[in-house]
Design an enzyme around this catalytic site. Sequence first.
Site, PDB file in Angstrom:
ATOM      1  N   ASP A 326      32.938  31.675  47.691  1.00  0.00           N
ATOM      2  CA  ASP A 326      33.500  32.501  46.627  1.00  0.00           C
ATOM      3  C   ASP A 326      34.726  33.230  47.190  1.00  0.00           C
ATOM      4  O   ASP A 326      35.016  33.182  48.376  1.00  0.00           O
ATOM      5  CB  ASP A 326      32.432  33.483  46.107  1.00  0.00           C
ATOM      6  CG  ASP A 326      32.734  33.962  44.693  1.00  0.00           C
ATOM      7  OD1 ASP A 326      31.802  34.277  43.942  1.00  0.00           O
ATOM      8  OD2 ASP A 326      33.921  34.005  44.342  1.00  0.00           O
ATOM      9  N   GLU A 526      32.240  41.043  36.416  1.00  0.00           N
ATOM     10  CA  GLU A 526      31.628  41.223  37.737  1.00  0.00           C
ATOM     11  C   GLU A 526      31.129  42.647  37.967  1.00  0.00           C
ATOM     12  O   GLU A 526      30.568  43.267  37.052  1.00  0.00           O
ATOM     13  CB  GLU A 526      32.618  40.760  38.814  1.00  0.00           C
ATOM     14  CG  GLU A 526      33.021  39.290  38.653  1.00  0.00           C
ATOM     15  CD  GLU A 526      33.775  38.728  39.833  1.00  0.00           C
ATOM     16  OE1 GLU A 526      34.881  38.224  39.654  1.00  0.00           O
ATOM     17  OE2 GLU A 526      33.226  38.786  40.948  1.00  0.00           O
TER      18      GLU A 526
HETATM   19  C1  GLC Z   1      35.142  35.617  41.638  1.00  0.00           C
HETATM   20  C2  GLC Z   1      33.799  35.149  41.128  1.00  0.00           C
HETATM   21  C3  GLC Z   1      33.713  33.654  40.967  1.00  0.00           C
HETATM   22  C4  GLC Z   1      35.075  33.068  40.656  1.00  0.00           C
HETATM   23  C5  GLC Z   1      35.950  33.318  41.857  1.00  0.00           C
HETATM   24  C6  GLC Z   1      37.373  32.783  41.642  1.00  0.00           C
HETATM   25  O1  GLC Z   1      34.988  36.696  42.513  1.00  0.00           O
HETATM   26  O2  GLC Z   1      32.656  35.578  41.845  1.00  0.00           O
HETATM   27  O3  GLC Z   1      32.760  33.401  39.935  1.00  0.00           O
HETATM   28  O4  GLC Z   1      34.961  31.683  40.403  1.00  0.00           O
HETATM   29  O5  GLC Z   1      36.019  34.680  42.204  1.00  0.00           O
HETATM   30  O6  GLC Z   1      38.017  33.508  40.646  1.00  0.00           O
END
Ligand code: GLC
Length: 652
Positions: A326, A526
């Site tokens: 991530d 988030e």
């Molecule tokens: C974010 C998320 C993830 C996403 C990634 C790229 O922090 O946790 O779901 O795909 O970053 O944007």
Amino acid sequence: MRNNQKYNFFGFAILLGLIAGSGSSVCLAAQTETEDLTNIDNWPQIESPFPHDSQTEDYITKIINTMSLKEKVGQMIIVELPFINAEDLAKFPIGAVLNGGDSSPGGYKNTPLAEWVSLADKFHDIVKTRDGAYIPLLWGTDAVHGQNKIIGATIFPHNIGLGATHNPPLIRKIGVATAQEVIVSGQNWVFAPTLAVAQNYSWGRTYESYSSDPAIVEKIAPEIVKGLQGEIGVDFLSDRHVIATAKHFVGDGGTTDGRDQGNTSINEETLVKTHAAGYEPAIQAGVQTIMASYSSWNGVKMHENHYLIADVLKGRMGFDGFVVGDWNGHAQVPGCSKSSCPQAINAGVDMLMVTEPWKELYFNTIKQVENGEIHLERVDDAVRRILRVKYRAGLFNQPHPSLRPGGGDPSILGNMANRSLARQAVRQSLVLLKNQDDVLPIPANSRVLVVGKGANDIGMQSGGWTLTWQGGIDRNESFPKGESILQGLQRAIEASGGKVSFSENGDFTERPDYVVMVFGETPYAEMKGDINTLSFSQLNGQPLELLKKLKSASLPIISVFLSGRPLWVTPEMIHSDAFVAAWLPGTEGAGVADVLVRKPNGEINFDFEGRLSFPWPDSPEASELSKPLFPLDYGLRYQHEPTADKRLPKEN
Ligand code: GLC
């Protein structure tokens, strides 16, 4: 001591005990300890849906054999757009880029489609002409409810609403439509679907989850994967499909108190049965990438969990695509930073997602291979997996993104077919929780007062991950092809001689027949959406005050609640005659009027079909979900004996 270290330690102790022969006490203790910790037999054993294909593997071997260590490490890094430019991409063998929730070509919000596509073409040319073997570039984007970064695109209901449709075939069609609109803007990889099985609504990502019921997620997972990627043996990864990502492996929706990126402290059986439910069907449907979760399992960060990523996911579950970290997720591993994390790579993460220090990460990782901290076999395995996905997706033979079917064609964004699909999804996602004296549906020629902050705000009705990461800063003008809930009501009612007036704060002069109050959560994404109480009125008391004011005028009130999760709204429900959970419907707000308003001839237009995929709380405490106000599967219908609010306490 970390989980997988304990696992290894006790495994070693058993070995010692066996060798010693007499170490029965150590062996017994270790055995018990190990059994408590992990047992790979808990996990489903899966045959990969892709039999070994020597043509593919030989092709990849040939390329790998020409690659320098630098080129191999370059494939294992994905850099966010703002931190890499054309010169960098020409100079460094980076294999993937992403636009995060808040990044886009040119670095500003609402970048026009043409700029997305021209940058994708430019990157294509750079990668094609730079030194070394040609290995096509991946461009990943969070198209989690349509191509939600691009103005004019169809924004579908967020997953929590799609779960309420209980219609996996519909969700597959949404995947097809999403892939179509992502290709328009030049990307070839989406960080979707989220397969979280959210257990605590305090979590700011509850709305990205289809359900708290693993059985529902299990049914939806293969369908959305097939929609996005196509079906194995049929149209798998055709030039009208994109690479999908099952995320976030594993246990993201089970953290203590619903803290985003927190610790999921549960036994392995629960981890498998609840939180991993979507991964087996997604892998069997051919999902090509899986994203590691920020969260931890029993104190061990997923980004460093060799047992779960290498032994379970890639071994036992037969996943032969690649695991992507991530966004700077590796930096949360103890001892790691954004620019250095051999632990994550050694645990089985094949591609690290990074922002500004990507060059340091690149050089540090090369050094770590050279000094043996990372074995070359691990690097070659990661690169093979990445190239395998690129090969399967046909990227090696693909033309410029602008020349892919629909590439750069604005007429495809928000086309009528996709919008009517989204509108159908809105209709089928709505859940009727209360309909006192059958006040709904509304006769089409009524006089309706529409009130509330959510009535005329497509940004609010779309929620997070919409044009920006957090969403909500865009009003209607940024959604030229969308309709607010108000606009949908106006169209339906005024076409039949009825009258709709709108007042955000509920003022009126002419007494209406009905009030439709649209209110709810302002968008978030988030951790920004993590809360400590499920009491909506504690989070925002205004709507309840407005409901009380309107109720005192003895007006029939229909409440339409926009939220990324079920919340405790019993006070608001008591002051409503009807109450509809609308979730986060996206651009097609007219789907609400389709269900709330009768046909001109007085017949029901569309009945409610939605059923809760998350139990509805009867308390402000997230921990009290065992006794819900409305259970999983609850949802009233018009074709229904008169509804009495058996479940709601009477107005005090
Ligand atoms: C974010 C998320 C993830 C996403 C990634 C790229 O922090 O946790 O779901 O795909 O970053 O944007």
